[in-house]
Design a protein around this motif. Structure first.
Motif, short mmCIF file in Angstrom:
data_model
loop_
_atom_site.label_atom_id
_atom_site.label_comp_id
_atom_site.label_asym_id
_atom_site.label_seq_id
_atom_site.Cartn_x
_atom_site.Cartn_y
_atom_site.Cartn_z
N ASP A 140 -2.85 1.06 8.51
CA ASP A 140 -3.33 0.14 7.46
C ASP A 140 -3.13 -1.29 7.91
O ASP A 140 -2.03 -1.68 8.33
N ILE A 141 -4.21 -2.09 7.88
CA ILE A 141 -4.14 -3.52 8.18
C ILE A 141 -4.33 -4.29 6.89
O ILE A 141 -5.37 -4.14 6.22
N ASN A 142 -3.36 -5.09 6.53
CA ASN A 142 -3.46 -5.90 5.31
C ASN A 142 -4.56 -6.94 5.48
O ASN A 142 -4.54 -7.73 6.43
N ARG A 143 -5.55 -6.94 4.58
CA ARG A 143 -6.72 -7.82 4.70
C ARG A 143 -6.38 -9.30 4.51
O ARG A 143 -7.18 -10.17 4.84
N THR A 144 -5.19 -9.58 3.98
CA THR A 144 -4.80 -10.97 3.73
C THR A 144 -3.84 -11.50 4.79
O THR A 144 -4.04 -12.58 5.36
N THR A 145 -2.80 -10.71 5.06
CA THR A 145 -1.74 -11.18 5.97
C THR A 145 -1.95 -10.72 7.42
O THR A 145 -1.36 -11.28 8.34
N GLU A 182 -8.57 -0.12 12.86
CA GLU A 182 -7.65 0.89 12.32
C GLU A 182 -7.88 2.25 12.97
O GLU A 182 -6.92 2.94 13.34
N LYS A 199 0.71 -1.49 9.47
CA LYS A 199 1.69 -0.43 9.24
C LYS A 199 1.07 0.91 9.62
O LYS A 199 -0.13 1.13 9.41
N GLN A 229 -0.83 -7.93 8.48
CA GLN A 229 0.28 -7.05 8.82
C GLN A 229 -0.21 -5.61 9.01
O GLN A 229 -1.05 -5.11 8.25
N GLU A 288 6.20 5.80 6.45
CA GLU A 288 5.97 4.73 7.43
C GLU A 288 6.71 5.03 8.73
O GLU A 288 7.91 5.32 8.72
#
Length: 365
Positions: free
Chosen positions: A48-53, A28, A57, A55, A96
């Motif tokens: 921001d990196i989604n820890r699950t998917t 990040e 942003k 993804q 965003e």
């Protein structure tokens, strides 16, 4: 980025011991710099990196103000309230701004960050593995040589053996195995730096510790070592068990123990002497292989005057003073050696009747 990316980070965490959260935070931070560099912007952004998917942003962070002077860093109250009615003056609004092709940049950046962190982690593991071996012996393979160093492969890392730390009798070529003493381990920006030595007294000490079981188990202890690498060494030993002979333990049956050390040190002569609390006895032992008639101790000057038979004077002093010099290093005392004739002329000491001080030592050539 995708779920496969998150799964890959989880695998790295399991195999390399690098926390997935630490990796994501590093990615990040790197993506912020990549975004600003690739899109030529001075905006304050958060990635921001989604820890699950997986993804990703990108959010522009703007301060809410009454009057906008710099639209890259500020946003009006009216515009912010349109996004969130709970915003207040001086709050930070996040908008965003993820670019359409940011995924490609993110993938390249993530690869670089993960590779760098894995490299750093591996360097850290190597450093911690070898820092625990500082002041110990290692065996490696000679890889190459330049004007200053011999470079030795220790398996996971290459160590430097300065040419100044080689014994005069050492002759190594590429592919040779070499046993050395680790004098220093440093963690540098280029990875662990390991410095070796073949001349350090610690090499002799560790060789005895490894070769003599009585030293390894603590029955016999090494009290002092003095060494002129490649030529001659002296080692003072003491037994904690009166029934165990410290000198004999080091020599071994038919000299097999000490001989293996002499072989490793390319024929370096080794005098093994018994340490004693009595300084006169210790000094006499330290001057092995010469015979000593008398030792006169001067406590205040920490000096010992040693009287030897006339025919033993050159042996006591040694070639270019080597034997006397090593004995002084071993004991930590200044040693003044006189022959019987010199002592009689200078101090009026009567000549010996032929008896000598008891000495407990052995010299191995």
């Amino acid at each position: 980025m995708s779920m496969e990316f998150i799964e890959a980070l989880t695998e790295i965490e399991r195999e390399k011991g690098i926390s997935k959260d630490v990796l994501i935070e590093a990615i990040e931070a790197a993506l912020i710099s990549s975004y600003k560099r690739n899109f030529n912007t001075a905006q304050n952004v958060r990635v921001d990196i989604n820890r699950t998917t997986g993804q990703i942003k990108v959010y522009a962070r703007k301060t809410i103000v009454e009057e906008v002077l710099d639209p890259r860093l500020e946003i009006s109250m009216e515009a912010s309230r349109a996004m969130n009615p709970h915003y207040q003056l001086d709050d930070i609004a996040e908008i965003e701004v993820t670019p359409r092709d940011f995924g490609r940049i993110a993938a390249q950046t993530a690869k670089q960050v993960v590779t760098q962190r894995i490299r750093e982690a591996e360097r850290g593991l190597i450093y911690h593995a070898f820092v625990d071996k500082e002041q110990d012996i290692v065996t490696g393979i000679v890889q190459r040589m330049d004007l200053r160093n011999l470079y030795v492969d220790l398996g996971k890392v290459e160590a430097a053996l300065p040419l100044t730390e080689l014994m005069p009798t050492d002759k190594f070529k590429q592919g040779d195995r070499v046993k050395s003493f680790i004098t220093k381990v440093e963690n540098t920006s280029k990875g662990p730096q390991i410095i070796l030595s073949r001349t350090h007294p610690g090499l002799l000490k560790r060789l005895f510790e490894l070769e003599v079981p009585e030293i390894f188990d603590g029955t016999v202890e090494i009290r002092s070592v003095a060494r002129e690498a490649g030529f001659r060494s002296k080692i003072a030993v003491h037994s904690r068990n009166e029934e165990v002979d410290p000198v004999g333990s080091c020599v071994g049956q038919r000299g097999i123990r000490v001989q293996s050390i002499v072989t490793e040190l390319k024929g370096e002569k080794i005098d093994i002497v018994r340490w004693s609390e009595s300084i006169d006895e210790y000094v006499a032992n330290a001057l092995s292989p010469s015979k000593v008639l008398e030792v006169i101790v001067f406590e205040a000057e920490k000096m010992a005057r040693v009287i030897v038979p006339d025919y033993q004077l050159s042996l006591a002093i040694g070639i270019k003073g080597q034997n006397a010099r090593l004995a002084a290093k071993l004991t930590g005392w200044k040693i003044d050696i006189k022959s019987e004739t010199q002592a009689e002329q200078e101090y009026g000491r009567p000549k010996s009747t032929g008896t000598t001080m008891h000495q407990d030592s052995v010299s191995i050539d």
